[in-house]
Write a protein that holds these residues in place. Structure first.
Motif, mmCIF file in Angstrom:
data_model
loop_
_atom_site.group_PDB
_atom_site.id
_atom_site.type_symbol
_atom_site.label_atom_id
_atom_site.label_comp_id
_atom_site.label_asym_id
_atom_site.label_seq_id
_atom_site.Cartn_x
_atom_site.Cartn_y
_atom_site.Cartn_z
ATOM 1 N N LYS A 27 0.818 -1.212 0.000
ATOM 2 C CA LYS A 27 0.000 0.000 0.000
ATOM 3 C C LYS A 27 0.854 1.266 0.000
ATOM 4 O O LYS A 27 0.330 2.374 0.064
ATOM 5 C CB LYS A 27 -0.925 0.012 1.209
ATOM 6 N N GLY A 28 2.171 1.102 -0.007
ATOM 7 C CA GLY A 28 3.081 2.246 -0.025
ATOM 8 C C GLY A 28 3.276 2.878 1.341
ATOM 9 O O GLY A 28 3.660 4.044 1.430
ATOM 10 N N LEU A 29 3.031 2.103 2.396
ATOM 11 C CA LEU A 29 3.159 2.610 3.759
ATOM 12 C C LEU A 29 4.303 1.920 4.485
ATOM 13 O O LEU A 29 4.555 0.736 4.274
ATOM 14 C CB LEU A 29 1.877 2.361 4.553
ATOM 15 N N SER A 30 4.950 2.651 5.372
ATOM 16 C CA SER A 30 5.922 2.021 6.257
ATOM 17 C C SER A 30 5.164 1.444 7.453
ATOM 18 O O SER A 30 3.982 1.755 7.665
ATOM 19 C CB SER A 30 6.949 3.046 6.747
ATOM 20 N N PHE A 31 5.833 0.624 8.238
ATOM 21 C CA PHE A 31 5.206 0.063 9.431
ATOM 22 C C PHE A 31 4.803 1.186 10.387
ATOM 23 O O PHE A 31 3.699 1.189 10.928
ATOM 24 C CB PHE A 31 6.157 -0.923 10.120
ATOM 25 N N THR A 32 5.661 2.173 10.549
ATOM 26 C CA THR A 32 5.381 3.309 11.427
ATOM 27 C C THR A 32 4.156 4.078 10.939
ATOM 28 O O THR A 32 3.286 4.438 11.738
ATOM 29 C CB THR A 32 6.601 4.239 11.523
ATOM 30 N N GLU A 33 4.070 4.325 9.645
ATOM 31 C CA GLU A 33 2.914 5.044 9.087
ATOM 32 C C GLU A 33 1.621 4.255 9.288
ATOM 33 O O GLU A 33 0.587 4.829 9.618
ATOM 34 C CB GLU A 33 3.120 5.319 7.595
ATOM 35 N N GLY A 34 1.692 2.938 9.106
ATOM 36 C CA GLY A 34 0.517 2.094 9.321
ATOM 37 C C GLY A 34 0.054 2.134 10.769
ATOM 38 O O GLY A 34 -1.148 2.212 11.045
ATOM 39 N N CYS A 35 1.002 2.101 11.685
ATOM 40 C CA CYS A 35 0.666 2.175 13.115
ATOM 41 C C CYS A 35 0.017 3.513 13.439
ATOM 42 O O CYS A 35 -0.972 3.565 14.180
ATOM 43 C CB CYS A 35 1.921 1.978 13.967
ATOM 44 N N GLN A 36 0.551 4.595 12.880
ATOM 45 C CA GLN A 36 -0.025 5.919 13.105
ATOM 46 C C GLN A 36 -1.448 5.986 12.565
ATOM 47 O O GLN A 36 -2.333 6.544 13.212
ATOM 48 C CB GLN A 36 0.847 6.996 12.461
ATOM 49 N N MET A 37 -1.687 5.418 11.387
ATOM 50 C CA MET A 37 -3.028 5.415 10.811
ATOM 51 C C MET A 37 -4.011 4.623 11.679
ATOM 52 O O MET A 37 -5.187 4.959 11.746
ATOM 53 C CB MET A 37 -3.005 4.822 9.401
ATOM 54 N N ALA A 38 -3.506 3.574 12.329
ATOM 55 C CA ALA A 38 -4.345 2.749 13.197
ATOM 56 C C ALA A 38 -4.498 3.360 14.591
ATOM 57 O O ALA A 38 -5.240 2.847 15.418
ATOM 58 C CB ALA A 38 -3.749 1.341 13.317
#
Length: 75
Positions: A27-38
């Motif tokens: 999806k073009g996201l880093s793990f950190t970005e995914g965690c922030q979105m969640a």
């Protein structure tokens, strides 16, 4: 566009962590970005995916990050 069906690991651990990171990457996201979105702290999310944190809130955290990564996670 090709569709690939991946069976998400039912148990927390390295495989689940890798699957979630792969989904986020696609999806073009880093793990950190995914965690922030969640709405999750990165380390708490990592611990939940590995099963090091395994209570009801960890279960919710796994569900949230799996959804962000594009998976429907049912334990």
């Amino acid at each position: 566009m090709a569709t690939i069906l991946i069976e998400l690991s039912t148990e927390p651990g390295l495989q689940l962590f890798r699957q979630v990171k792969a989904g986020l990457t696609l999806k073009g996201l880093s793990f950190t970005e995914g965690c922030q979105m969640a709405g999750l702290h990165r380390e708490n999310c990592r611990r939940a995916l590995y099963g090091l944190w395994n209570g009801p809130k960890a279960h919710e955290a796994r569900e949230k990050i799996c959804q962000i990564a594009g998976f429907s996670h049912d334990e």
